[in-house]
Motif scaffolding. Structure first.
Motif, short mmCIF file in Angstrom:
data_model
loop_
_atom_site.label_atom_id
_atom_site.label_comp_id
_atom_site.label_asym_id
_atom_site.label_seq_id
_atom_site.Cartn_x
_atom_site.Cartn_y
_atom_site.Cartn_z
N THR A 100 0.84 -1.20 0.00
CA THR A 100 0.00 0.00 0.00
C THR A 100 0.87 1.26 0.00
O THR A 100 0.51 2.27 0.58
N ALA A 101 2.02 1.19 -0.65
CA ALA A 101 2.91 2.35 -0.75
C ALA A 101 2.17 3.50 -1.40
O ALA A 101 1.41 3.32 -2.35
N GLY A 102 2.37 4.69 -0.88
CA GLY A 102 1.72 5.87 -1.43
C GLY A 102 0.24 5.94 -1.06
O GLY A 102 -0.50 6.76 -1.60
N GLY A 103 -0.20 5.06 -0.16
CA GLY A 103 -1.60 5.07 0.28
C GLY A 103 -2.55 4.30 -0.63
O GLY A 103 -3.75 4.31 -0.41
N PHE A 104 -2.04 3.66 -1.65
CA PHE A 104 -2.88 2.92 -2.59
C PHE A 104 -2.34 1.51 -2.77
O PHE A 104 -1.12 1.30 -2.82
N VAL A 105 -3.24 0.54 -2.90
CA VAL A 105 -2.81 -0.83 -3.17
C VAL A 105 -2.18 -0.84 -4.56
O VAL A 105 -2.78 -0.37 -5.53
N ASN A 106 -0.94 -1.33 -4.64
CA ASN A 106 -0.23 -1.37 -5.91
C ASN A 106 0.68 -2.59 -5.94
O ASN A 106 0.98 -3.18 -4.92
N GLY A 128 -4.02 6.41 -11.20
CA GLY A 128 -2.76 7.14 -11.30
C GLY A 128 -1.59 6.18 -11.14
O GLY A 128 -1.72 4.99 -11.40
N THR A 129 -0.47 6.72 -10.70
CA THR A 129 0.72 5.90 -10.58
C THR A 129 1.39 6.08 -9.22
O THR A 129 1.16 7.07 -8.55
N VAL A 130 2.20 5.12 -8.85
CA VAL A 130 3.07 5.20 -7.68
C VAL A 130 4.48 5.01 -8.22
O VAL A 130 4.74 4.10 -9.00
N ASN A 131 5.38 5.88 -7.81
CA ASN A 131 6.73 5.88 -8.37
C ASN A 131 7.52 4.61 -8.02
O ASN A 131 7.22 3.92 -7.04
N LEU A 132 8.53 4.33 -8.82
CA LEU A 132 9.52 3.29 -8.54
C LEU A 132 10.81 4.05 -8.21
O LEU A 132 11.58 4.40 -9.12
N PRO A 133 11.07 4.34 -6.96
CA PRO A 133 12.24 5.16 -6.62
C PRO A 133 13.57 4.50 -7.01
O PRO A 133 13.69 3.28 -6.96
N THR A 134 14.55 5.30 -7.34
CA THR A 134 15.88 4.78 -7.68
C THR A 134 16.60 4.25 -6.45
O THR A 134 17.65 3.62 -6.57
N SER A 135 16.05 4.47 -5.26
CA SER A 135 16.66 3.97 -4.03
C SER A 135 16.39 2.48 -3.80
O SER A 135 17.00 1.87 -2.93
N LEU A 136 15.48 1.88 -4.58
CA LEU A 136 15.21 0.45 -4.44
C LEU A 136 16.34 -0.35 -5.07
O LEU A 136 16.96 0.08 -6.05
N SER A 137 16.61 -1.53 -4.51
CA SER A 137 17.63 -2.42 -5.06
C SER A 137 16.95 -3.65 -5.64
O SER A 137 15.96 -4.15 -5.10
N TRP A 138 17.52 -4.16 -6.73
CA TRP A 138 16.93 -5.27 -7.47
C TRP A 138 17.96 -6.36 -7.66
O TRP A 138 19.14 -6.09 -7.85
#
Length: 175
Positions: A100-106, A128-138
């Protein structure tokens, strides 16, 4: 009498040889089995992805970015298993990952193609959209296909149902 002894000796050797067949009993062990290793399994280091951009995939609006996976071949796409993980402050999660990042189920999901893995995040309410921050690691783990399921001795393991830690332990991958 000498010929009878020779024939009897040859007959005994033949009987003895046939009775020593490996098909008669349980197979022995050649040594202690080692720890499961990473033979043929390919895994990346922890990666950061470029800045995400708005995109529509199959009629769904979201944010996407792409990481390179140079070892991801057509053969792995068609016969293997592709696991993708995201890591941030609260832990490491297998994709697809719903929150529920950004207050919305995504959901963040991975769309694999030859040499590329697209990371796509979309809201379930299509609002709308919820961002994919560059701080995430993959990180990705590629498990090439091998023996067809019909000929395998045991059922194929569903690695996607294993936690990141279990997969790393199974393949002896440093976390």
């Amino acid at each position: 009498m000498k010929n009878f002894k020779t024939i009897l000796t040859l007959f005994s050797i033949a009987i003895f040889t046939a009775s020593c067949s490996s098909d008669d009993g349980a197979d022995g062990t050649n040594g202690v089995d080692g720890k499961t290793g990473t033979a043929n399994v390919i895994y990346s280091a922890w990666l950061t992805a470029p800045t995400a951009a708005a995109e529509t995939v199959d009629g769904t609006s979201g944010m996407s970015t792409t990481i390179n996976a140079p070892e991801l071949s057509e053969d792995i796409l068609s016969k293997g298993t592709i696991l993708v993980y995201v890591s941030f402050g609260s832990g490491t999660y297998t994709l697809p990952y719903t929150s529920t990042a950004g207050g919305f189920v995504n959901t963040i999901t991975a769309i694999s193609t030859v040499k590329k893995i697209k990371l796509f995040r979309f809201r379930h309410d299509a609002g709308g959209t919820v961002n994919l921050p560059t701080s995430l690691s993959w990180r990705y783990i590629l498990i090439p296909g091998g023996v067809a399921a019909a000929t395998a001795k045991a059922a194929k393991t569903d690695y996607s149902k294993m936690s990141y830690e279990e997969v790393c332990a199974h393949f002896n991958i440093q976390q």
